[in-house]
Design a protein around this motif. Structure first.
Motif, mmCIF file in Angstrom:
data_model
loop_
_atom_site.group_PDB
_atom_site.id
_atom_site.type_symbol
_atom_site.label_atom_id
_atom_site.label_comp_id
_atom_site.label_asym_id
_atom_site.label_seq_id
_atom_site.Cartn_x
_atom_site.Cartn_y
_atom_site.Cartn_z
ATOM 1 N N ALA A 258 0.812 -1.218 0.000
ATOM 2 C CA ALA A 258 0.000 0.000 0.000
ATOM 3 C C ALA A 258 0.842 1.262 0.000
ATOM 4 O O ALA A 258 0.558 2.205 -0.735
ATOM 5 C CB ALA A 258 -0.939 -0.006 1.209
ATOM 6 N N TYR B 192 -0.187 7.015 -11.122
ATOM 7 C CA TYR B 192 -1.065 6.413 -10.102
ATOM 8 C C TYR B 192 -0.802 7.052 -8.744
ATOM 9 O O TYR B 192 -1.728 7.522 -8.065
ATOM 10 C CB TYR B 192 -0.816 4.907 -10.053
ATOM 11 C CG TYR B 192 -1.426 4.199 -8.861
ATOM 12 C CD1 TYR B 192 -2.778 3.883 -8.834
ATOM 13 C CD2 TYR B 192 -0.642 3.845 -7.765
ATOM 14 C CE1 TYR B 192 -3.339 3.231 -7.749
ATOM 15 C CE2 TYR B 192 -1.190 3.191 -6.667
ATOM 16 C CZ TYR B 192 -2.536 2.881 -6.666
ATOM 17 O OH TYR B 192 -3.081 2.237 -5.586
ATOM 18 N N TYR B 193 0.459 7.088 -8.330
ATOM 19 C CA TYR B 193 0.794 7.667 -7.030
ATOM 20 C C TYR B 193 0.508 9.163 -6.993
ATOM 21 O O TYR B 193 0.030 9.697 -5.983
ATOM 22 C CB TYR B 193 2.263 7.392 -6.694
ATOM 23 C CG TYR B 193 2.503 5.978 -6.234
ATOM 24 C CD1 TYR B 193 1.990 5.522 -5.031
ATOM 25 C CD2 TYR B 193 3.252 5.089 -7.007
ATOM 26 C CE1 TYR B 193 2.216 4.209 -4.598
ATOM 27 C CE2 TYR B 193 3.477 3.788 -6.588
ATOM 28 C CZ TYR B 193 2.956 3.356 -5.380
ATOM 29 O OH TYR B 193 3.171 2.069 -4.964
ATOM 30 N N LEU C 153 -3.299 9.927 -6.504
ATOM 31 C CA LEU C 153 -3.738 9.780 -5.120
ATOM 32 C C LEU C 153 -3.188 10.907 -4.246
ATOM 33 O O LEU C 153 -3.890 11.434 -3.370
ATOM 34 C CB LEU C 153 -3.307 8.420 -4.577
ATOM 35 C CG LEU C 153 -3.953 7.205 -5.256
ATOM 36 C CD1 LEU C 153 -3.347 5.922 -4.733
ATOM 37 C CD2 LEU C 153 -5.466 7.201 -5.035
ATOM 38 N N TYR D 59 -9.882 5.489 -6.011
ATOM 39 C CA TYR D 59 -9.135 4.296 -6.394
ATOM 40 C C TYR D 59 -9.610 3.730 -7.727
ATOM 41 O O TYR D 59 -8.852 3.049 -8.414
ATOM 42 C CB TYR D 59 -9.220 3.278 -5.259
ATOM 43 C CG TYR D 59 -8.615 3.861 -3.998
ATOM 44 C CD1 TYR D 59 -7.241 3.916 -3.832
ATOM 45 C CD2 TYR D 59 -9.418 4.457 -3.031
ATOM 46 C CE1 TYR D 59 -6.679 4.509 -2.707
ATOM 47 C CE2 TYR D 59 -8.869 5.052 -1.904
ATOM 48 C CZ TYR D 59 -7.496 5.082 -1.752
ATOM 49 O OH TYR D 59 -6.945 5.682 -0.652
ATOM 50 N N ALA E 261 -7.652 6.186 -10.052
ATOM 51 C CA ALA E 261 -6.220 5.876 -9.998
ATOM 52 C C ALA E 261 -5.939 4.531 -10.653
ATOM 53 O O ALA E 261 -4.904 4.345 -11.321
ATOM 54 C CB ALA E 261 -5.739 5.870 -8.548
ATOM 55 N N GLY E 262 -6.858 3.599 -10.480
ATOM 56 C CA GLY E 262 -6.678 2.270 -11.060
ATOM 57 C C GLY E 262 -6.636 2.270 -12.575
ATOM 58 O O GLY E 262 -6.074 1.340 -13.181
ATOM 59 N N GLU F 261 -3.394 -4.425 -4.775
ATOM 60 C CA GLU F 261 -3.486 -3.503 -3.645
ATOM 61 C C GLU F 261 -4.526 -2.418 -3.905
ATOM 62 O O GLU F 261 -5.247 -1.998 -2.994
ATOM 63 C CB GLU F 261 -2.132 -2.858 -3.366
ATOM 64 C CG GLU F 261 -2.166 -1.666 -2.418
ATOM 65 C CD GLU F 261 -2.890 -1.938 -1.114
ATOM 66 O OE1 GLU F 261 -3.611 -1.042 -0.642
ATOM 67 O OE2 GLU F 261 -2.733 -3.046 -0.554
ATOM 68 N N ASN F 262 -4.622 -1.952 -5.138
ATOM 69 C CA ASN F 262 -5.628 -0.940 -5.449
ATOM 70 C C ASN F 262 -7.029 -1.508 -5.255
ATOM 71 O O ASN F 262 -7.931 -0.808 -4.771
ATOM 72 C CB ASN F 262 -5.445 -0.433 -6.877
ATOM 73 C CG ASN F 262 -6.279 0.803 -7.156
ATOM 74 O OD1 ASN F 262 -6.111 1.837 -6.531
ATOM 75 N ND2 ASN F 262 -7.214 0.677 -8.087
ATOM 76 N N GLN F 263 -7.217 -2.773 -5.610
ATOM 77 C CA GLN F 263 -8.511 -3.426 -5.366
ATOM 78 C C GLN F 263 -8.775 -3.534 -3.865
ATOM 79 O O GLN F 263 -9.900 -3.328 -3.398
ATOM 80 C CB GLN F 263 -8.515 -4.819 -6.008
ATOM 81 C CG GLN F 263 -8.453 -4.792 -7.525
ATOM 82 C CD GLN F 263 -8.252 -6.174 -8.123
ATOM 83 O OE1 GLN F 263 -7.975 -7.144 -7.411
ATOM 84 N NE2 GLN F 263 -8.378 -6.273 -9.430
ATOM 85 N N ALA G 180 -7.603 -1.508 -1.572
ATOM 86 C CA ALA G 180 -7.930 -0.162 -1.100
ATOM 87 C C ALA G 180 -9.380 0.189 -1.424
ATOM 88 O O ALA G 180 -10.089 0.791 -0.601
ATOM 89 C CB ALA G 180 -6.981 0.857 -1.730
#
Length: 771
Positions: free
Chosen positions: A436, A476-477, A480, A519, A522-523, A548-550, A552
């Motif tokens: 994460a 992605y980062y 977020l 998410y 971002a995904g 991990e995105n799933q 979250a």
């Protein structure tokens, strides 16, 4: 064909950077000196291991120069290098005649174990190997464990003629490993059985994290022996020298609930001499090696109210004046001596009239994530003579197990301290949610090795672990970070209050901070990344990030769910975690601990009330009254209006036996209950969701010692008799919906408990459940 192309491309790149030479790993050896030590042996094994990853060859370690192959010398200086080494300074050199890795070492013998002593050594030799691996072979350790090592195959080895030197400006670089929480967690957190960690699993995690920290070049040249420095003083001097201690507002010199947190009467000359002699004794026991004396105050904001102390001025003026008096004495014994004390609580602001001693280190132990305000503190302290900062923040405790983008703020926090003279760090504490939030500890640790580099440098380096997908991963980062951390937290109302217990400031507002949409959007960057041409390890790394995105997304769904939908969302999240607990690089005990402590997702309900459609924990504190004469039923205590109970009874935890209340309740009550066997009454006002009106509703007790009767709104609802030997620790439920008045917003629950021996009382949480 692909491996040939990679090797050819790498060789071509090396040629562009100057003269190169080739090394056949099949004929090479790693040479250590005849008189080796734990650090040199460890460095040699680390070199052997990583060269093995790159070449597929386990190059032998030897103490002999014999043979014709290429020699990697570890712990042996390059013959032409005559310059004196600093402690922890790392040097390495690559020439066709051999490679040399060496440095300034101080070898630990504390553990009497070669591996642990190597990890504890202050070793330039070990750092020289890591610097070479990083600079020449481009090896990265983005997280603990084998899967966290980023490298590319190469055989033969192609090296430039090159030398390197590394030396950190920080005298101490430390990030606490976080696995040590386990001893506390297993006593306080009710983990789902699938996530209970074995001793072997804990040992493996701890070893991997500590090895990662070493590979990231954490180390200690000088240790400012900090920590609340006078926790034993009341025990030692409370009876003989009460004048050593802070006078409270009533004129008494006595501790509050915890003697270990009592503050001192800093103006007292006898106390100053006592503290000086104590610290001098420590200095002498260390044979003069421990030159930094600990003057850190105890963990309390209740300072002395005596006239002499108040004359000294602000809280920080008092501690600074006190430290200066001791330093005057200490420097006569040790001219190179230093001291450390904290800027914390109500003494985080700089002194107003007392200048800081030039050899003092000020430990900022909890930093606001409000950097303009923090910079004002630093600037004000510097104006009063501050030269060096010791950074001991709780910043990682903002971690909720969700990627939220705080990595840049933690980097900036360190950079600010570096600007104002940081000499060392002791960061509390890794949470080990690597899937994460692994980017945050990686960037922070790397910045300790080269503080002059920018956040973007380290962000790019981290994302390069994803190969051709690095741009999408970086996006992605950044998405977020921009949309959660910066837009809602940093620029919201929360940052101004973020001090010390950071999670406690976020959790009450969590539904305003994270949304499923975050998410989902971002995904989409990760979905684009799946199209990139990736190696097998890069593909696996990306798949883990997608997973991990799933995770979250499901976590946020559980956070945002209404009370009636929460159990369904919790069960989906728990099922996902069970299915992927070994796929995600997360230390699950800490994550469950964080969630249960703050009731973030309701995981405990999902794990332990699977048969119900609804479960909600009642407050951890109920109101309590002992019934020493057994008159409660006769006087109908079960029918007392709750407002009267609130004023007359005492708030106590329902997570402890009443004999263990100790400092959790007023001392008079705790003393009365220390060995109390008999009757006690508990009460609490409970809100019941109107949507449960058509359901069977229960009050679920995890444990009551020994038997009890339950009353709802003054009516007897049921009992749990003590019949079987284990009934004092067996969960049970009593139905309460027939006694609820739905015209009122709440019900009053009153529990009469009888205990014949042992601890007594409601000692585990109470829940409202519904079928």
């Amino acid at each position: 064909m692909k491996s040939f192309f990679v090797c050819f491309s790498f060789m071509a790149m090396m040629v562009l950077h100057g003269a190169t030479f080739s090394v056949d790993p099949e004929k090479a050896s790693i040479v250590v000196p005849e008189k080796s030590n734990a650090a040199i042996d460890f460095a040699a094994k680390e070199l052997q291991y990583h060269l093995g990853l790159v070449t597929g060859v386990k190059i032998p370690i030897t103490r002999s120069e014999n043979g014709t192959g290429y020699k990697f010398h570890v712990g042996i200086a390059f013959p032409e290098d005559k310059d004196t080494l600093k402690l922890e300074e790392a040097r390495w050199r690559l020439v066709p005649g051999g490679a040399y890795f060496y440095g300034g070492d101080r070898i630990s013998t504390r553990w009497k174990n070669a591996y642990r002593d190597a990890l504890g050594s202050c070793s330039g030799t070990i750092a020289s190997v890591y610097d070479f691996l990083y600079e020449v072979l481009k090896i990265r350790h983005i997280e603990p464990g084998e899967a966290g090592i980023v490298f590319r195959k190469q055989k033969p080895l192609v090296f430039p003629e090159k030398h390197g030197r590394w030396y950190s400006p920080l005298e101490m670089r430390n990030i606490r490993e976080g696995i040590s929480w386990w001893e506390y967690i297993k006593k306080t957190t009710n983990l789902p059985p699938e996530f209970v960690a074995s001793d072997e699993n804990i040992a493996k995690w701890k070893a991997e994290v500590n090895l990662w920290l070493k590979r990231m070049r954490m180390g200690i040249r000088v240790y400012p022996n900090h920590g609340h420095g006078f926790t034993d003083y009341w025990k030692r001097f409370g009876k003989t020298h009460p004048e050593y201690f802070a006078m409270n507002h009533t004129g008494k010199r006595e501790p509050g609930s915890k003697p270990t947190t009592i503050q001192l009467c800093l103006s007292n000359p006898a106390l100053i001499e006592c503290v000086f002699q104590d610290r001098l004794a420590v200095y002498k026991r260390s044979n003069g090696e421990e030159k930094i004396i600990n003057l850190c105050p105890n963990d309390s904001a209740s300072l002395c109210q005596c006239p002499e102390c108040t004359k000294l001025g602000s809280p920080s003026d008092r501690f600074t004046w006190f430290a200066n008096r001791i330093m005057e004495k200490y420097l006569k014994v040790e001219p190179e001596g230093r001291c450390v004390y904290y800027a914390y609580l109500n003494y985080v602001e700089a002194p107003e009239k007392t200048h800081v001693h030039p050899r003092a280190i000020i430990g900022f132990c909890s930093i606001f994530l409000n950097l303009p305000k923090m910079e004002k503190y630093y600037r004000d302290w510097r104006n009063m003579g501050l030269k060096q900062i010791f950074l001991r923040p709780n910043s990682f405790h903002v971690n909720l197990g969700l990627p939220m983008g705080y990595e840049k703020e933690i980097f900036k926090e360190f950079q600010l301290a570096y600007k104002y003279g940081v000499m060392g760090t002791d960061i509390d504490s890794l949470h080990n949610f690597w899937s994460a939030n692994g980017i945050a500890p990686y960037i922070l640790a790397r910045s300790f090795t080269a503080p002059e580099k920018s956040f973007e440098d380290w962000e790019n380096e981290y994302c390069e672990a994803y190969g051709n997908a690095k741009e999408q991963v970086r996006n992605y980062y950044r998405y977020l970070r921009n949309n959660i951390w910066e837009a809602r937290i940093l620029n919201g109302i929360y940052a101004s209050n973020m001090f010390d217990d950071l999670r406690s400031n976020l959790v009450p507002n969590i539904r305003k901070l994270v949304f499923e949409k975050d998410y989902i959007e971002a995904g989409k960057f990760l979905e684009q990344a799946k199209k990139a041409n990736l190696s097998a390890s890069e593909r696996k790394r990306l798949d883990t990030l997608i997973l991990e995105n799933q995770h979250a997304l499901l976590t946020v769904r559980a956070i945002q769910a209404s009370n009636l939908e929460k159990m369904k969302a919790n069960k989906e999240l728990l099922a996902f975690r069970i299915q992927h607990k070994d796929d995600l690089h997360i230390f699950w005990p800490v994550l469950f601990y964080v969630e249960q402590k703050h009731d973030l997702t309701g995981m405990k309900a999902a794990a332990h009330f699977n048969q119900y459609s609804y479960a909600r924990q009642t407050p951890e504190n109920w109101y309590f009254e002992p019934d020493e004469k057994n008159v409660g039923e006769k006087e109908k205590w079960f029918a007392i209006p709750f407002e009267k109970i609130r004023w007359q009874w005492t708030s106590v935890p329902v997570t402890l036996h009443w004999e263990d209340f100790s400092s959790n309740v007023p001392k008079l009550l705790a003393d009365k209950l220390k060995n109390y066997d008999g009757i006690g009454w508990y009460a609490q006002q409970l809100s019941i969701d109107p949507m449960l009106k058509s359901k069977k509703i229960y009050l679920h007790f995890e444990a009551v010692d020994e038997d009890c009767k339950l009353y709802i709104n003054g009516q007897f609802a049921g009992a749990h008799p003590y019949v079987k030997p284990d009934d004092w620790k067996t969960p049970f439920a009593i139905r309460i919906d027939p006694f609820i008045d739905w015209k009122k917003p709440s019900v009053t629950a009153v529990v009469k408990v009888f205990d014949g021996s042992g601890g007594g009382g409601i000692w585990k949480p109470v829940w409202i459940t519904a079928e």
